[in-house]
Write a protein that holds these residues in place. Structure first.
Motif, PDB file in Angstrom:
ATOM      1  N   THR A 163      37.757  39.493  40.318  1.00 29.27           N
ATOM      2  CA  THR A 163      37.326  40.344  41.551  1.00 29.27           C
ATOM      3  C   THR A 163      35.917  40.892  41.137  1.00 29.27           C
ATOM      4  O   THR A 163      35.141  41.027  41.955  1.00 29.27           O
ATOM      5  CB  THR A 163      38.557  41.387  41.648  1.00 29.27           C
ATOM      6  OG1 THR A 163      39.588  40.697  42.067  1.00 29.27           O
ATOM      7  CG2 THR A 163      38.117  42.181  42.950  1.00 29.27           C
ATOM      8  N   LEU A 214      35.404  37.731  49.679  1.00 33.01           N
ATOM      9  CA  LEU A 214      36.002  38.035  48.312  1.00 33.01           C
ATOM     10  C   LEU A 214      37.305  37.170  48.216  1.00 33.01           C
ATOM     11  O   LEU A 214      37.284  36.425  47.167  1.00 33.01           O
ATOM     12  CB  LEU A 214      36.545  39.527  48.223  1.00 33.01           C
ATOM     13  CG  LEU A 214      36.899  39.852  46.781  1.00 33.01           C
ATOM     14  CD1 LEU A 214      35.983  39.460  45.496  1.00 33.01           C
ATOM     15  CD2 LEU A 214      37.220  41.233  46.711  1.00 33.01           C
ATOM     16  N   LEU A 216      38.062  34.298  45.347  1.00 30.48           N
ATOM     17  CA  LEU A 216      39.123  34.358  44.389  1.00 30.48           C
ATOM     18  C   LEU A 216      40.129  33.065  44.437  1.00 30.48           C
ATOM     19  O   LEU A 216      40.714  32.640  43.980  1.00 30.48           O
ATOM     20  CB  LEU A 216      40.129  35.574  44.807  1.00 30.48           C
ATOM     21  CG  LEU A 216      39.260  36.927  44.268  1.00 30.48           C
ATOM     22  CD1 LEU A 216      40.157  38.057  44.715  1.00 30.48           C
ATOM     23  CD2 LEU A 216      39.359  37.073  42.967  1.00 30.48           C
ATOM     24  N   CYS A 249      44.741  34.078  47.029  1.00 30.65           N
ATOM     25  CA  CYS A 249      44.536  35.463  47.651  1.00 30.65           C
ATOM     26  C   CYS A 249      44.512  35.359  49.149  1.00 30.65           C
ATOM     27  O   CYS A 249      43.927  34.249  49.686  1.00 30.65           O
ATOM     28  CB  CYS A 249      43.062  35.862  47.131  1.00 30.65           C
ATOM     29  SG  CYS A 249      42.641  37.426  47.603  1.00 30.65           S
ATOM     30  N   ILE A 295      44.679  44.380  45.976  1.00 35.95           N
ATOM     31  CA  ILE A 295      43.307  44.488  45.872  1.00 35.95           C
ATOM     32  C   ILE A 295      42.842  45.376  46.740  1.00 35.95           C
ATOM     33  O   ILE A 295      42.796  45.214  47.780  1.00 35.95           O
ATOM     34  CB  ILE A 295      42.555  43.408  45.566  1.00 35.95           C
ATOM     35  CG1 ILE A 295      43.045  42.150  44.599  1.00 35.95           C
ATOM     36  CG2 ILE A 295      41.137  43.527  45.357  1.00 35.95           C
ATOM     37  CD1 ILE A 295      42.351  41.083  44.600  1.00 35.95           C
TER      38      ILE A 295
END
Length: 289
Positions: A90, A122, A126, A133, A171
């Motif tokens: 991350t 993001l 990932l 994710c 996250i």
């Protein structure tokens, strides 16, 4: 773009004892609840913080905040290899995105960094790195205790170990800011200063942190003889990350550009006068270079 609705445990089950990774947090919860009940019985509506505070109350307050700090540090530092692996990936993805930038592609673009578009890109990065994710959007109704609301964050679902079962890792890009309070006392601010801005952890760890910080927030407001805001309460904070949510697996955005298709632009240089305006008289012009 795939959307899936998911319902976690209901809020009444959050305080039950957990197995495995949550056992340490449960031990902490029992200690905090007992301390909180004793303090409330002794002091009524507000605990400590006043001019009439005796030596016993001062000592109890010091012990409480010292215990909260130890519990918070222990919960933060007991990370697993999976959490460390996801956190590393991350941070690398965020570093790259901060370098190249992500242009906001929302219907109403915002200036600066768009949280929604950053989460989307993001999540894609990932996924490319091999993690399952997706973006989560939680939504909850109002109740006598808390107002309604909605919140977005990221989750990684790990299925690599069949014996262990599915493991969910949350996250959160602005974790510390979610717990900071404008009128907090020095003891509470000391706790929030320990929190990372980027949180990557299993739901069991997140559940433990939420309870530690919400108990501390309630104690802080009592010491200052102020009411705890509804959006700072335990049930509200749980609803953000641990309630019912809708998950989305997004498509990637273009870095530095909007993903909305551009409208075709007409140019007089390519306009065919003979075909579109047959009755129009025109004279050829020679271009000299």
């Amino acid at each position: 773009m795939e959307k899936v609705s998911v319902t976690r445990q209901n809020s009444d089950e959050f305080d039950k004892f957990l197995d495995g990774a949550a056992s340490f947090a449960d031990m902490m919860f029992g200690f905090m609840d007992e301390s909180k009940d004793l303090n409330e019985k002794k002091s009524g509506d507000f605990v400590g913080g006043g001019d009439d505070e005796d030596d016993t109350q001062v000592e109890q307050r010091i012990i409480f905040w010292e215990n909260q700090e130890r519990l918070l540090q222990a919960t933060l530092f007991r990370t697993t290899s999976l959490e460390l692996k996801i956190r590393r990936a991350t941070k690398e993805a965020l570093s790259e995105l901060n370098t190249v930038g992500v242009q906001c592609a929302c219907r109403r673009p915002v200036a600066g960094q768009c949280r929604r578009c950053l989460q989307r890109e993001l999540s894609v990065r990932l996924q490319t790195a091999g993690f399952n994710c997706y973006t989560c959007k939680s939504k909850w109704r109002s109740s006598p205790e808390i107002p309604s609301g909605e919140y977005t964050y990221l989750e990684v679902l790990d299925k690599s170990n069949p014996k262990r079962g599915n493991v969910t890792v949350v996250i959160e890009l602005n974790f510390r800011a979610e717990f900071e309070m404008a009128r907090a006392n020095e003891d509470y601010n000391k706790l929030t200063a320990l929190l990372p801005e980027l949180f990557v952890g299993k739901t069991e760890r997140l559940r433990a942190l939420i309870k530690i910080l919400c108990v501390a927030a309630k104690k802080c407001m009592k010491e200052k003889k102020m009411h705890l805001a509804p959006w700072r309460r335990h049930r509200y904070m749980q609803a953000k990350w641990l309630g019912t949510y809708e998950s989305t697996t997004p498509a990637p955005l273009q870095l530095g550009y909007s993903d909305r298709p551009q409208k075709p632009k007409a140019s007089m240089l390519t306009f065919d006068l003979r075909e579109n305006l047959p009755a129009m008289h025109y004279t050829a012009v020679e271009v000299v270079r």
